[in-house]
Enzyme design. Structure first.
Site, PDB file in Angstrom:
ATOM      1  CG  ASP A  30      -2.177   0.795   1.017  1.00 58.92           C
ATOM      2  OD1 ASP A  30      -3.255   0.178   0.974  1.00 58.92           O
ATOM      3  OD2 ASP A  30      -2.090   2.040   0.852  1.00 58.92           O
ATOM      4  CG  PHE A 152     -19.900 -10.774  -4.614  1.00 59.34           C
ATOM      5  CD1 PHE A 152     -20.704  -9.836  -5.248  1.00 59.34           C
ATOM      6  CD2 PHE A 152     -19.158 -11.652  -5.393  1.00 59.34           C
ATOM      7  CE1 PHE A 152     -20.779  -9.791  -6.631  1.00 59.34           C
ATOM      8  CE2 PHE A 152     -19.222 -11.605  -6.783  1.00 59.34           C
ATOM      9  CZ  PHE A 152     -20.033 -10.671  -7.406  1.00 59.34           C
ATOM     10  CG  LEU A 153     -15.224  -9.389   1.393  1.00 57.09           C
ATOM     11  CD1 LEU A 153     -15.091  -8.203   2.307  1.00 57.09           C
ATOM     12  CD2 LEU A 153     -14.041 -10.329   1.571  1.00 57.09           C
ATOM     13  CG  PHE A 249     -30.034  -7.052   2.105  1.00 58.98           C
ATOM     14  CD1 PHE A 249     -29.310  -8.155   2.535  1.00 58.98           C
ATOM     15  CD2 PHE A 249     -29.392  -5.834   2.002  1.00 58.98           C
ATOM     16  CE1 PHE A 249     -27.961  -8.037   2.871  1.00 58.98           C
ATOM     17  CE2 PHE A 249     -28.044  -5.706   2.330  1.00 58.98           C
ATOM     18  CZ  PHE A 249     -27.336  -6.817   2.762  1.00 58.98           C
ATOM     19  CG  LEU A 250     -36.952  -8.664   2.851  1.00 54.44           C
ATOM     20  CD1 LEU A 250     -38.029  -9.735   3.037  1.00 54.44           C
ATOM     21  CD2 LEU A 250     -37.215  -7.902   1.553  1.00 54.44           C
ATOM     22  CB  CYS A 260     -20.299  -1.050  -0.927  1.00 55.13           C
ATOM     23  SG  CYS A 260     -18.737  -1.559  -0.209  1.00 55.13           S
ATOM     24  NE  ARG A 327     -15.170   3.771   4.132  1.00 50.85           N
ATOM     25  CZ  ARG A 327     -14.455   2.862   3.476  1.00 50.85           C
ATOM     26  NH1 ARG A 327     -13.900   3.167   2.326  1.00 50.85           N
ATOM     27  NH2 ARG A 327     -14.301   1.649   3.975  1.00 50.85           N
TER      28      ARG A 327
HETATM   29  C1  UGA Z   1     -22.208  -4.594   0.715  1.00 48.18           C
HETATM   30  C2  UGA Z   1     -22.685  -5.930   0.109  1.00 48.18           C
HETATM   31  O1  UGA Z   1     -23.635  -6.527   0.996  1.00 48.18           O
HETATM   32  C3  UGA Z   1     -21.511  -6.880  -0.110  1.00 48.18           C
HETATM   33  O2  UGA Z   1     -21.968  -8.064  -0.746  1.00 48.18           O
HETATM   34  C4  UGA Z   1     -20.483  -6.178  -0.989  1.00 48.18           C
HETATM   35  O3  UGA Z   1     -19.334  -6.986  -1.208  1.00 48.18           O
HETATM   36  C5  UGA Z   1     -20.050  -4.888  -0.326  1.00 48.18           C
HETATM   37  O4  UGA Z   1     -21.210  -4.035  -0.128  1.00 48.18           O
HETATM   38  C6  UGA Z   1     -19.065  -4.206  -1.249  1.00 48.18           C
HETATM   39  O5  UGA Z   1     -19.454  -3.839  -2.373  1.00 48.18           O
HETATM   40  O6  UGA Z   1     -17.869  -4.150  -0.906  1.00 48.18           O
HETATM   41  P1  UGA Z   1     -21.525  -3.757   3.182  1.00 48.18           P
HETATM   42  O7  UGA Z   1     -21.453  -2.387   2.584  1.00 48.18           O
HETATM   43  O8  UGA Z   1     -20.415  -4.239   4.033  1.00 48.18           O
HETATM   44  O9  UGA Z   1     -21.671  -4.865   2.002  1.00 48.18           O
HETATM   45  O10 UGA Z   1     -22.826  -3.819   4.072  1.00 48.18           O
HETATM   46  P2  UGA Z   1     -24.290  -4.458   4.005  1.00 48.18           P
HETATM   47  O11 UGA Z   1     -24.411  -5.487   5.043  1.00 48.18           O
HETATM   48  O12 UGA Z   1     -24.661  -4.846   2.634  1.00 48.18           O
HETATM   49  O13 UGA Z   1     -25.176  -3.201   4.459  1.00 48.18           O
HETATM   50  C7  UGA Z   1     -25.192  -2.001   3.700  1.00 48.18           C
HETATM   51  C8  UGA Z   1     -26.167  -1.012   4.302  1.00 48.18           C
HETATM   52  O14 UGA Z   1     -27.510  -1.470   4.124  1.00 48.18           O
HETATM   53  C9  UGA Z   1     -26.007  -0.791   5.807  1.00 48.18           C
HETATM   54  O15 UGA Z   1     -26.120   0.592   6.093  1.00 48.18           O
HETATM   55  C10 UGA Z   1     -27.156  -1.553   6.433  1.00 48.18           C
HETATM   56  O16 UGA Z   1     -27.591  -1.008   7.655  1.00 48.18           O
HETATM   57  C11 UGA Z   1     -28.226  -1.380   5.354  1.00 48.18           C
HETATM   58  N1  UGA Z   1     -29.257  -2.429   5.390  1.00 48.18           N
HETATM   59  C12 UGA Z   1     -28.932  -3.724   5.127  1.00 48.18           C
HETATM   60  C13 UGA Z   1     -30.581  -2.085   5.653  1.00 48.18           C
HETATM   61  O17 UGA Z   1     -30.905  -0.897   5.890  1.00 48.18           O
HETATM   62  N2  UGA Z   1     -31.552  -3.065   5.653  1.00 48.18           N
HETATM   63  C14 UGA Z   1     -31.248  -4.364   5.389  1.00 48.18           C
HETATM   64  O18 UGA Z   1     -32.184  -5.200   5.401  1.00 48.18           O
HETATM   65  C15 UGA Z   1     -29.907  -4.699   5.123  1.00 48.18           C
END
Ligand code: UGA
Length: 430
Positions: A30, A152-153, A249-250, A260, A327
Site C-alpha cells: 500500500d 462480494f464480502l 435485506f428486508l 459500497c 462512511r
Molecule cells: C455490501 C454488500 O452486501 C456486499 O456483498 C459487498 O461486497 C459490499 O457491499 C461491497 O461492495 O464491498 P456492506 O457495505 O459491508 O456490504 O454492508 P451491508 O451489510 O450490505 O449493508 C449495507 C447497508 O444497508 C447498511 O447501512 C445496512 O444497515 C443497510 N441495510 C442492510 C438495511 O438498511 N436493511 C437491510 O435489510 C440490510
C-alpha cells in the site's frame, strides 16, 4: 506461488489473508506507509471481527508480509490482485486514478508474464482500459492477462464471507487465465461462474444495486405502514417466507450507508447515463435512501416539538454493526441535522469514534449507554448493535427526562418498550 496484493484496505487485507490461509506466499502493498507498518506489526488499521487472529497467525507462519516499496514484489510475484479504492467523484462516476497508478507501476516494472486479478469495484469496460494502460506502461512487449474477479464480502462478516462466498465470478476471455484464478481458490467450495470481463464488472454493480433496491422498497413501504398502522416488520416476515423474495435485506430503517451501496448505485446510474440508458427505478432507490433519515427526523419532531436545547442520546455511529466504518453513516447526517436545530447530543458506539469534523461543544461521545441516556429527552438508535437490544431498558425509563425512544433500525420490541412506559417509535412500526 507468490502473490502480490495491491491496496490493503478492508478488501485487500481480507483477500491477502485468505490467500495466505490457502497456502500461498502473499505480499501486501500500500502507498499508505502507516497502514503497512501497522499490519506488519500485527495491528489491523480498522475493526473487523476475526481478521486480527488471521493476521497474527499468518505473520507468525511467515506466509504474509506487508511492504511500501513494491518493485521487488512485482518482479517476484506471478499473480497480482488489485484491491485499491475507487471512490465516487462529484458526478457519481468512479475515480479510477488509484487503479491507473497501480497498473502503470506494474506495467513499467514487469519483466515476465503477470496475471492481474481485479477485485476493486470498477465501471464496465475497466478491464479493457487496464489492459491498455499496462501495454502503454511496458518497456518491452510482455504477455499478461487482466481478469475481473469482483468481491462480494460484507464488512463485519468479512472473514466468513471470504471463506464461504456464495459464488466466485471470473471475468475473462482466456480459458487459461480462468483456470489459473480458479486454482488460486482451490480449497474454496463455491459455485464458479466464468463470464466476459464486462459481465463480471456489471454483476458486481447489479448485485449491490439490487440489494439497495430491496432496502429502499421496504423503506418506502414502511412510510405507508406508518399511515395505515401496519407493522413493516411483520410484512417483511410475511413476504420473506416466499423463497423467490427471500428473508434478507428486508429490514426497514433509516437507509443504507457504507462505502459500497451509495457509491456503487451512483456509479451504475452514471454508467447507464453515459450509455444513453435511463435506470429510473434506481434513481428512485437513491431518492428514498436520501430522504429516509429526514422522514425519521420528522417523526421525532412531531413528538418532541422543538428540538432546541433537547438532550438527545444517539446510539450507534457506524453505518452498520460489526464495523467502525463511518462512511456514509446515517448517524452523522442525523447528528448534523439535530445540531442545526439546537439539540445537545450524547453519542455512544461500541467501536466507532466520532470523527474530528463532527466534534463540537454540543456533541459529546460517552462510554456507556447509561451515560448517554441519563437525563435525555429522547434516544435515537442509528445502528442495530446487538448489545443495545440486550440493555436493561426497563430500568432506563426512570433515568430519562422524557422517556422517548426512536428506533431507526427496528431493533427493540416496541410492544415491550411501550409496556415499560416509553413513547416508542420504530420505522414502519409507528
Ligand atoms: C455490501 C454488500 O452486501 C456486499 O456483498 C459487498 O461486497 C459490499 O457491499 C461491497 O461492495 O464491498 P456492506 O457495505 O459491508 O456490504 O454492508 P451491508 O451489510 O450490505 O449493508 C449495507 C447497508 O444497508 C447498511 O447501512 C445496512 O444497515 C443497510 N441495510 C442492510 C438495511 O438498511 N436493511 C437491510 O435489510 C440490510
Amino acid at each position: 506461488m507468490n502473490i502480490l496484493v495491491v491496496g490493503v484496505g478492508y478488501v485487500g487485507t481480507t483477500t491477502a489473508l485468505l490467500l495466505a490461509e490457502l497456502g500461498w506466499k502473499v505480499t501486501g502493498f500500500d502507498t499508505d506507509k502507516s497502514k503497512v507498518s501497522a499490519l506488519a506489526r500485527g495491528t489491523l488499521p480498522f475493526y473487523e471481527p476475526g481478521l486480527d487472529q488471521l493476521l497474527h497467525a499468518q505473520l507468525q507462519k511467515g506466509n504474509i508480509r506487508f511492504i511500501s516499496d513494491p518493485l521487488q514484489a512485482i518482479q517476484h510475484s506471478q499473480v497480482i490482485f488489485i484491491c485499491v479504492g475507487t471512490p465516487s467523484q462529484d458526478d457519481g462516476s468512479a475515480d479510477l486514478q488509484y487503479i491507473r497508478n497501480a497498473v502503470t507501476m506494474i506495467g513499467s516494472h514487469m519483466q515476465e508474464y503477470k496475471l492481474l486479478v481485479m477485485k476493486s469495484t470498477v465501471p464496465v469496460g475497466t478491464q479493457k482500459l487496464v489492459t491498455k494502460w499496462i501495454a502503454e506502461a511496458q518497456k518491452s512487449l510482455l504477455p499478461f492477462d487482466v481478469v475481473s474477479n469482483p468481491e462480494f464480502l460484507r464488512e463485519g462478516n468479512a472473514v466468513y464471507d471470504a471463506f464461504h462466498p456464495d459464488r466466485i465470478v471470473i471475468g475473462t476471455n482466456s480459458s487459461a487465465a480462468a483456470q489459473q484464478v480458479r486454482m488460486l481458490y482451490r480449497d474454496i467450495d463455491s459455485p464458479y461462474l466464468v463470464t466476459t470481463p464486462a459481465t463480471a464488472e456489471l454483476i458486481k454493480y447489479a448485485a449491490n444495486a439490487f440489494l439497495a433496491t430491496k432496502i429502499s422498497y421496504m423503506n418506502e413501504l414502511a412510510r405507508l405502514c406508518d399511515q395505515i398502522h401496519v407493522s413493516i416488520t411483520d410484512v417483511a416476515a410475511g413476504i420473506g417466507y416466499d423463497a423467490r423474495i427471500g428473508k434478507s435485506f428486508l429490514q426497514a430503517g433509516i437507509g443504507y450507508g457504507g462505502s459500497c451501496f451509495p457509491k456503487d448505485v451512483n456509479s451504475l446510474l452514471h454508467i447507464a447515463t453515459h450509455h444513453g440508458s435511463n435506470l429510473g427505478l434506481l434513481q428512485q432507490v437513491v431518492h428514498v435512501n436520501e430522504t429516509q433519515h429526514q422522514y425519521f427526523l420528522e417523526q421525532i419532531k412531531e413528538h418532541l416539538g422543538s428540538i432546541d436545547k433537547k438532550v438527545i442520546a444517539v446510539l450507534g455511529l457506524a453505518f452498520k454493526p460489526g464495523t467502525d466504518d463511518l462512511r456514509e453513516a446515517k448517524s452523522l447526517k442525523l447528528i448534523s441535522q439535530l445540531l442545526k436545530e439546537g439539540a445537545l447530543i450524547r453519542v455512544h458506539d461500541p467501536v466507532a469514534r466520532l470523527p474530528d469534523s463532527s466534534r463540537q461543544a454540543d456533541v459529546q461521545q460517552v462510554k456507556s449507554v447509561k451515560d448517554a441516556i441519563a437525563g435525555a429527552d429522547a434516544v435515537i438508535i442509528c445502528t442495530e448493535w446487538p448489545e443495545y437490544a440486550a440493555e436493561a431498558w426497563q430500568h432506563f425509563v426512570q433515568e430519562m427526562r422524557h422517556a422517548a425512544v426512536f428506533d431507526g433500525r427496528n431493533l427493540l420490541d416496541g410492544t415491550q418498550m411501550r409496556a415499560w412506559g416509553y413513547h416508542y417509535y420504530g420505522i414502519g412500526n409507528g
